[in-house]
Motif scaffolding. Structure first.
Motif, PDB file in Angstrom:
ATOM      1  N   LEU A 237      31.777  27.425  36.629  1.00  0.00           N
ATOM      2  CA  LEU A 237      32.808  28.649  37.105  1.00  0.00           C
ATOM      3  C   LEU A 237      33.282  28.665  38.168  1.00  0.00           C
ATOM      4  O   LEU A 237      34.302  28.631  38.824  1.00  0.00           O
ATOM      5  CB  LEU A 237      32.588  29.633  36.769  1.00  0.00           C
ATOM      6  CG  LEU A 237      32.611  30.207  35.183  1.00  0.00           C
ATOM      7  CD1 LEU A 237      31.694  31.690  34.863  1.00  0.00           C
ATOM      8  CD2 LEU A 237      33.963  29.836  34.699  1.00  0.00           C
ATOM      9  N   THR A 238      32.375  28.169  39.590  1.00  0.00           N
ATOM     10  CA  THR A 238      32.634  28.418  40.750  1.00  0.00           C
ATOM     11  C   THR A 238      33.457  27.135  41.055  1.00  0.00           C
ATOM     12  O   THR A 238      34.286  27.472  41.890  1.00  0.00           O
ATOM     13  CB  THR A 238      31.455  28.339  41.686  1.00  0.00           C
ATOM     14  OG1 THR A 238      30.378  29.079  41.748  1.00  0.00           O
ATOM     15  CG2 THR A 238      31.480  28.125  42.787  1.00  0.00           C
TER      16      THR A 238
ATOM     17  N   GLN B 220      42.366  27.529  42.307  1.00  0.00           N
ATOM     18  CA  GLN B 220      42.833  28.362  44.323  1.00  0.00           C
ATOM     19  C   GLN B 220      43.994  27.252  44.202  1.00  0.00           C
ATOM     20  O   GLN B 220      44.936  27.557  45.078  1.00  0.00           O
ATOM     21  CB  GLN B 220      41.753  29.066  44.944  1.00  0.00           C
ATOM     22  CG  GLN B 220      41.268  30.958  44.716  1.00  0.00           C
ATOM     23  CD  GLN B 220      40.560  31.007  45.806  1.00  0.00           C
ATOM     24  OE1 GLN B 220      39.789  30.203  46.249  1.00  0.00           O
ATOM     25  NE2 GLN B 220      41.064  32.110  45.981  1.00  0.00           N
ATOM     26  N   PHE B 221      43.167  26.548  44.325  1.00  0.00           N
ATOM     27  CA  PHE B 221      43.574  24.763  45.359  1.00  0.00           C
ATOM     28  C   PHE B 221      45.055  24.951  44.295  1.00  0.00           C
ATOM     29  O   PHE B 221      46.240  24.570  45.744  1.00  0.00           O
ATOM     30  CB  PHE B 221      42.626  23.473  44.989  1.00  0.00           C
ATOM     31  CG  PHE B 221      43.417  22.669  45.983  1.00  0.00           C
ATOM     32  CD1 PHE B 221      43.384  22.659  47.191  1.00  0.00           C
ATOM     33  CD2 PHE B 221      43.742  21.189  44.971  1.00  0.00           C
ATOM     34  CE1 PHE B 221      44.200  21.510  48.008  1.00  0.00           C
ATOM     35  CE2 PHE B 221      44.865  19.989  45.182  1.00  0.00           C
ATOM     36  CZ  PHE B 221      44.665  20.174  47.039  1.00  0.00           C
ATOM     37  N   THR B 222      45.103  24.659  43.056  1.00  0.00           N
ATOM     38  CA  THR B 222      46.631  24.517  42.622  1.00  0.00           C
ATOM     39  C   THR B 222      47.365  24.907  42.235  1.00  0.00           C
ATOM     40  O   THR B 222      48.263  24.699  42.466  1.00  0.00           O
ATOM     41  CB  THR B 222      45.973  23.948  40.587  1.00  0.00           C
ATOM     42  OG1 THR B 222      44.998  24.919  40.827  1.00  0.00           O
ATOM     43  CG2 THR B 222      45.303  22.346  40.569  1.00  0.00           C
ATOM     44  N   ALA B 223      46.398  26.292  42.186  1.00  0.00           N
ATOM     45  CA  ALA B 223      48.096  26.833  42.312  1.00  0.00           C
ATOM     46  C   ALA B 223      48.501  27.436  44.302  1.00  0.00           C
ATOM     47  O   ALA B 223      49.371  27.850  44.429  1.00  0.00           O
ATOM     48  CB  ALA B 223      47.745  28.797  42.814  1.00  0.00           C
ATOM     49  N   ALA B 224      47.496  26.791  45.506  1.00  0.00           N
ATOM     50  CA  ALA B 224      48.152  27.191  46.546  1.00  0.00           C
ATOM     51  C   ALA B 224      49.252  26.095  46.489  1.00  0.00           C
ATOM     52  O   ALA B 224      49.569  26.199  47.196  1.00  0.00           O
ATOM     53  CB  ALA B 224      46.424  27.053  47.961  1.00  0.00           C
TER      54      ALA B 224
ATOM     55  N   GLY C 206      41.263  33.224  40.924  1.00  0.00           N
ATOM     56  CA  GLY C 206      42.181  32.471  41.572  1.00  0.00           C
ATOM     57  C   GLY C 206      43.309  32.013  41.694  1.00  0.00           C
ATOM     58  O   GLY C 206      43.721  31.428  42.165  1.00  0.00           O
ATOM     59  N   LEU C 207      43.741  32.282  40.155  1.00  0.00           N
ATOM     60  CA  LEU C 207      45.646  32.144  40.540  1.00  0.00           C
ATOM     61  C   LEU C 207      45.470  33.416  41.854  1.00  0.00           C
ATOM     62  O   LEU C 207      46.995  33.405  42.035  1.00  0.00           O
ATOM     63  CB  LEU C 207      45.948  32.629  39.465  1.00  0.00           C
ATOM     64  CG  LEU C 207      47.770  32.533  39.304  1.00  0.00           C
ATOM     65  CD1 LEU C 207      48.353  31.386  39.738  1.00  0.00           C
ATOM     66  CD2 LEU C 207      48.115  33.743  37.564  1.00  0.00           C
TER      67      LEU C 207
ATOM     68  N   ALA D  14      37.997  36.280  48.995  1.00  0.00           N
ATOM     69  CA  ALA D  14      38.152  36.253  47.134  1.00  0.00           C
ATOM     70  C   ALA D  14      37.138  34.912  46.832  1.00  0.00           C
ATOM     71  O   ALA D  14      36.232  35.416  46.034  1.00  0.00           O
ATOM     72  CB  ALA D  14      39.414  35.609  46.666  1.00  0.00           C
ATOM     73  N   PHE D  15      36.901  33.764  47.364  1.00  0.00           N
ATOM     74  CA  PHE D  15      36.442  33.162  47.105  1.00  0.00           C
ATOM     75  C   PHE D  15      34.686  33.175  46.781  1.00  0.00           C
ATOM     76  O   PHE D  15      33.984  32.976  45.975  1.00  0.00           O
ATOM     77  CB  PHE D  15      36.928  31.034  47.371  1.00  0.00           C
ATOM     78  CG  PHE D  15      36.176  30.545  47.251  1.00  0.00           C
ATOM     79  CD1 PHE D  15      36.276  29.868  45.710  1.00  0.00           C
ATOM     80  CD2 PHE D  15      35.195  29.730  47.627  1.00  0.00           C
ATOM     81  CE1 PHE D  15      35.614  29.129  45.060  1.00  0.00           C
ATOM     82  CE2 PHE D  15      34.024  28.606  47.199  1.00  0.00           C
ATOM     83  CZ  PHE D  15      34.332  28.190  46.514  1.00  0.00           C
TER      84      PHE D  15
END
Length: 223
Positions: free
Chosen positions: A96-97, A104-108, A159-160, A203-204
């Motif tokens: 899950l980490t 997070q990266f793909t949303a960023a 993450g999103l 958040a991460f």
């Protein structure tokens, strides 16, 4: 003033209260509003058709739901669990980490639809997290299994939510920019995106700690 067009609102309220077909209720209210406002019936139908044609791409996303359903019917979740079972050292916390970082990266970078509950969490992430937890801690109690599934969904949300604000062309950034500008603080979307990075990092770290804490609690409960 002509208040007759407001009857369209009453049609919507009554139609939903009586649990009629929502599509028929909305179309009926639109037709009634247009006609009562003095528009020609043909013009109202043309406006509805144009609106549907301009926004028809929105309906394409619903195609993914039956596709996911078919994949699950033919063993997608079982295959996801089998993949985890063949990985040495795989734990729910690590899995899950990694997914949190990926989300997070793909949303960023603007790819906010690459994950999600129906297309990623339910068929893939949640079964894999559950399998990893069972590999580490044995058979889970029903309450613990629900906690793993809930943490999988929460990981996608976090993450999103905290990743997408780093992408300066997202609607939330433009909304924030508009609010600041209305109060006399002219900021560019890029400036707002840069300031979203520390929040995303926090958040991460916080949610990553929550994931590991749940993994540890499951381990103590298994002893």
């Amino acid at each position: 003033m002509n208040y007759w067009p407001l009857l369209g609102i009453a049609i919507v309220v009554i139609g939903f209260a009586l649990r009629f077909n929502p599509l028929l209720v909305v179309v009926g209210a639109a037709l009634a509003t247009g006609v009562l406002a003095g528009l020609d019936l043909v013009a109202v139908v043309e406006a509805l058709g144009k609106a549907f044609n301009d926004n028809r791409y929105i309906s394409v996303t619903w195609i993914i739901l039956p596709v996911i359903g078919l994949l699950e019917r033919y063993g997608l979740q079982q295959r996801a669990r089998a993949v985890i079972a063949n990985l040495r050292g795989a734990t729910m916390g690590k899995l899950l980490t990694v997914y949190l970082l990926f989300r997070q990266f793909t949303a960023a970078i603007g790819m906010k639809d690459i994950g999600g509950h129906p297309q990623a969490v339910r068929p893939l992430v949640a079964p894999m997290a559950e399998a990893a937890a069972e590999m580490s801690h044995g058979t889970l109690a029903e309450e613990d299994r629900e906690k793993v599934l809930a943490m999988s969904a929460a990981t996608d949300n976090v993450g999103l939510f905290f990743g997408e604000d780093i992408f300066f062309a997202i609607a939330s950034i433009l909304l924030i920019q508009g609010v600041f500008e209305s109060y006399g603080y002219p900021l560019t979307p890029l400036q707002l995106s840069v300031w979203a990075i520390p929040t995303a990092i926090c958040a991460f770290l916080i949610h990553g700690w929550r994931i590991r804490a749940l993994d540890r609690r499951l381990g103590r409960a298994a002893r």
